[in-house]
Design an enzyme around this catalytic site. Structure first.
Site, PDB file in Angstrom:
ATOM      1  N   GLY A 256       0.795  -1.215   0.000  1.00  0.00           N
ATOM      2  CA  GLY A 256       0.000   0.000   0.000  1.00  0.00           C
ATOM      3  C   GLY A 256       0.827   1.264   0.000  1.00  0.00           C
ATOM      4  O   GLY A 256       0.327   2.342  -0.310  1.00  0.00           O
TER       5      GLY A 256
ATOM      6  N   SER B 151       4.623 -11.305  -4.445  1.00  0.00           N
ATOM      7  CA  SER B 151       3.652 -11.169  -5.525  1.00  0.00           C
ATOM      8  C   SER B 151       4.032  -9.964  -6.376  1.00  0.00           C
ATOM      9  O   SER B 151       4.871  -9.160  -5.993  1.00  0.00           O
ATOM     10  CB  SER B 151       2.243 -10.994  -4.960  1.00  0.00           C
ATOM     11  OG  SER B 151       2.169  -9.801  -4.201  1.00  0.00           O
TER      12      SER B 151
ATOM     13  N   ALA C 223       2.660  -6.410  -8.206  1.00  0.00           N
ATOM     14  CA  ALA C 223       1.836  -5.335  -7.654  1.00  0.00           C
ATOM     15  C   ALA C 223       0.355  -5.657  -7.784  1.00  0.00           C
ATOM     16  O   ALA C 223      -0.095  -6.166  -8.810  1.00  0.00           O
ATOM     17  CB  ALA C 223       2.146  -4.036  -8.377  1.00  0.00           C
ATOM     18  N   ILE C 224      -0.385  -5.374  -6.715  1.00  0.00           N
ATOM     19  CA  ILE C 224      -1.846  -5.488  -6.739  1.00  0.00           C
ATOM     20  C   ILE C 224      -2.444  -4.082  -6.744  1.00  0.00           C
ATOM     21  O   ILE C 224      -3.119  -3.674  -7.668  1.00  0.00           O
ATOM     22  CB  ILE C 224      -2.369  -6.293  -5.538  1.00  0.00           C
ATOM     23  CG1 ILE C 224      -1.724  -7.680  -5.485  1.00  0.00           C
ATOM     24  CG2 ILE C 224      -3.893  -6.422  -5.612  1.00  0.00           C
ATOM     25  CD1 ILE C 224      -2.063  -8.472  -4.243  1.00  0.00           C
ATOM     26  N   THR C 225      -2.167  -3.333  -5.677  1.00  0.00           N
ATOM     27  CA  THR C 225      -2.692  -1.962  -5.586  1.00  0.00           C
ATOM     28  C   THR C 225      -1.592  -0.916  -5.745  1.00  0.00           C
ATOM     29  O   THR C 225      -1.883   0.265  -5.856  1.00  0.00           O
ATOM     30  CB  THR C 225      -3.389  -1.748  -4.231  1.00  0.00           C
ATOM     31  OG1 THR C 225      -2.448  -1.986  -3.170  1.00  0.00           O
ATOM     32  CG2 THR C 225      -4.558  -2.705  -4.072  1.00  0.00           C
ATOM     33  N   SER C 226      -0.328  -1.329  -5.740  1.00  0.00           N
ATOM     34  CA  SER C 226       0.788  -0.376  -5.790  1.00  0.00           C
ATOM     35  C   SER C 226       1.393  -0.319  -7.197  1.00  0.00           C
ATOM     36  O   SER C 226       1.099  -1.164  -8.036  1.00  0.00           O
ATOM     37  CB  SER C 226       1.869  -0.784  -4.779  1.00  0.00           C
ATOM     38  OG  SER C 226       2.483  -1.985  -5.184  1.00  0.00           O
TER      39      SER C 226
ATOM     40  N   THR D 250       7.523  -6.155  -4.933  1.00  0.00           N
ATOM     41  CA  THR D 250       8.933  -6.536  -4.797  1.00  0.00           C
ATOM     42  C   THR D 250       9.408  -7.333  -6.007  1.00  0.00           C
ATOM     43  O   THR D 250      10.520  -7.137  -6.501  1.00  0.00           O
ATOM     44  CB  THR D 250       9.145  -7.348  -3.512  1.00  0.00           C
ATOM     45  OG1 THR D 250       8.743  -6.558  -2.390  1.00  0.00           O
ATOM     46  CG2 THR D 250      10.603  -7.739  -3.341  1.00  0.00           C
TER      47      THR D 250
ATOM     48  N   ASP E  24      -8.270  -5.338  -2.260  1.00  0.00           N
ATOM     49  CA  ASP E  24      -7.539  -6.427  -1.618  1.00  0.00           C
ATOM     50  C   ASP E  24      -8.294  -6.783  -0.338  1.00  0.00           C
ATOM     51  O   ASP E  24      -7.925  -6.363   0.751  1.00  0.00           O
ATOM     52  CB  ASP E  24      -6.110  -5.977  -1.303  1.00  0.00           C
ATOM     53  CG  ASP E  24      -5.188  -7.148  -0.987  1.00  0.00           C
ATOM     54  OD1 ASP E  24      -5.646  -8.308  -1.099  1.00  0.00           O
ATOM     55  OD2 ASP E  24      -4.020  -6.907  -0.630  1.00  0.00           O
TER      56      ASP E  24
ATOM     57  N   SER F 101      -3.767 -14.858   1.486  1.00  0.00           N
ATOM     58  CA  SER F 101      -2.715 -14.756   0.478  1.00  0.00           C
ATOM     59  C   SER F 101      -1.338 -14.763   1.125  1.00  0.00           C
ATOM     60  O   SER F 101      -0.437 -15.510   0.719  1.00  0.00           O
ATOM     61  CB  SER F 101      -2.910 -13.478  -0.341  1.00  0.00           C
ATOM     62  OG  SER F 101      -1.826 -13.269  -1.217  1.00  0.00           O
TER      63      SER F 101
END
Length: 505
Positions: free
Chosen positions: A170, A196, A198-201, A205, A258, A266
């Site tokens: 986030g 993982s 990026a989902i929301t960012s 990494t 998320d 997750s």
């Protein structure tokens, strides 16, 4: 029942699909979005019908490359289409939409049908939305976590003490792992870091590390690398770890949600799958991140710890400041560059990045027995300052198939725009959500060269005309869109000492 000849379609729809000429559908009981079983001599696969006038000819069925590989057929081979049974989990998804509690069988069935691709993206979206709105209790989350882990490979280690650091994310620019992991590995701590995308960012990494080396590795490669270096930084999806999780994430990403049950499951499913026994979980708190205040953060921390107890994993959580980006660089290439600069010269690196990386590494150095209680952060600094962390980081890069780079060798977007301060004053706010959206608009994380570099942070004094931040993109069109968005949302706010002049009551 339809008999059609398979045609290869180089298309990724994020789900199994068959593309049928609309003339072949006329006068049949088959309609677009119907779920069908595609059968050949070698096997079968389930997909949803999409109709077309031109993409495939009459008598052909367009099949995606993943489907052709799944049932091992060749282009032109005849396949049979027939109606597939309705997934068993549909009533269970409706049950959760109504806010009811799911039993273990219902949860396991949903996860199994996600992995077997019996559920369409629409149906999966309904499940994700239902957990976002109605939540889950800890028994439900525990069952979902275990089943997600069981859907993929499970890695075991010769050593009993295997640790992990994880951030729920986030925060733009959250690149701490590129420092913390080599610090811990250099101290002899076993830390196989799977991340993982990026989902929301603007960059996960794995997205950042991929600028420097290969992150899609198989289980045997990861075990070899960790045996050699004590650590790794890889994408979990490349190892078939908890594949159900990656399918769910692909549905969450377009709407940037998320749900907390999925967040918990997750994170912890990957810990089970990678054989983690001790985990430190970073929970950023602040405006514009997933957790808005310390009370919410403490509540989530208790849930992680409780879930860890159910799964026999020792979990310790830390609440960290997430009110503005970590460091100054946001976006895969820029973050990789800043991380290397910090490893090379930590004394001149952004203090927020160094402090977070050392704090998290220090906790695990203490938990892992490499440092006495209260001395972990000091040891982490010694390892970083001495250059041992940089040496270990380069070793990990090489073992994962890359070549160590100097910061100046990392390529950034060719299209650049500087955003300047409109007045003299101070930076009073940096909007994480605004920064994230601007960087995404510039093309990140898919465009690794896209990003944003902050020249000033909260509290810094600026003069009119000073550069506040620079936007990078690999596309002129995307840069224009990002700049236009930045000028609408003002992600970096500058205010003068005079707030308002009042001359009448």
């Amino acid at each position: 029942m339809l008999f059609l000849n398979a045609k290869f379609i180089d298309l990724d729809l994020g789900e199994n699909a068959v593309i049928v000429n609309e003339d072949d559908l006329k006068g049949t009981s088959y309609y677009p979005q119907d779920r069908v079983l595609i059968e050949s001599h070698a096997g079968s696969v389930i997909g949803n019908i999409y109709s077309t006038k031109t993409m495939v000819q009459k008598g052909e069925v367009g099949m995606l490359v993943s489907e052709l590989a799944e049932i091992s057929i060749s282009e032109g081979e005849e396949v049979k289409l027939r109606h597939a049974e309705k997934p068993e989990s549909i009533p269970f998804i409706k049950k959760k939409m109504d806010g009811q509690v799911l039993n273990p069988h219902e949860i396991r069935t949903i996860i199994d049908e996600i992995v077997s691709k019996k559920l369409s993206n629409i149906e999966l979206s309904a499940f994700v939305s239902s957990t976002y709105i109605n939540g889950m209790n800890m028994d439900e989350i525990g069952e979902m976590t275990k089943r997600i882990a069981e859907t993929g490979d499970m890695i075991s280690w010769e050593k009993n003490l295997v640790v992990d650091i994880h951030s729920i994310g986030g925060v733009p620019g959250n690149k701490y792992a590129l420092l913390s992991i080599p610090i811990l590995a250099a101290a002899g701590i076993t830390i196989p870091k799977t991340s993982s995308r990026a989902i929301t960012s603007p960059a996960g990494t794995a997205d950042v590390m991929e600028v420097l080396t290969n992150v899609e590795l198989k289980e045997d490669e990861i075990k070899r690398i960790v045996k050699t270096t004590n650590g790794c930084l890889v994408w979990g999806g490349g190892v078939n770890l908890a594949p159900a999780d990656d399918i769910i994430i692909n549905v969450e990403r377009p709407v940037s949600i998320d749900p907390q049950p999925q967040l918990l499951a997750s994170v912890m499913a990957k810990k089970i799958a990678t054989g983690i026994k001790y985990s430190v979980i970073d929970i950023p708190v602040g405006k514009g991140v997933k957790i808005k205040n310390e009370a919410e953060g403490a509540k989530l921390a208790r849930k992680f710890i409780e879930l860890g107890e159910l799964l026999n994993i020792k979990v310790e959580c830390v609440l960290t400041y997430g009110g503005q980006p970590l460091g100054r660089a946001i976006g895969p290439a820029l973050e990789a560059k800043e991380a290397i600069e910090a490893l090379q010269d930590p004394k001149n690196a952004p203090k927020s990045l160094i402090e977070k990386a050392l704090s998290l590494a220090g906790i695990l150095l203490e938990l892992g027995g490499a440092a006495q209680i209260g001395e972990g952060q000091n040891l982490a600094w010694e390892i970083l300052e001495s250059g041992r962390a940089l040496e270990k980081f380069n070793q990990i890069i090489i073992e994962q198939g890359g070549t160590p780079k100097k910061p100046e060798e990392i390529e950034l977007g060719d299209y650049i725009e500087e955003i300047i301060a409109p007045i003299d004053g101070y930076v009073t706010d940096i909007n994480n959500t605004g920064i994230t959206n601007v960087v995404k608009e510039a093309g990140a994380p898919r465009d690794k060269k896209a990003g944003l570099l902050l020249n000033s942070k909260i509290g810094n004094k600026v003069k009119k005309g000073d550069v506040l931040y620079t936007i990078y993109s690999g596309s002129e069109e995307r840069l224009v869109s990002a700049v236009n968005l930045a000028r609408r949302v003002y992600p970096v706010k500058v205010e003068g000492m005079l707030i308002e002049r009042i001359s009448k009551f």
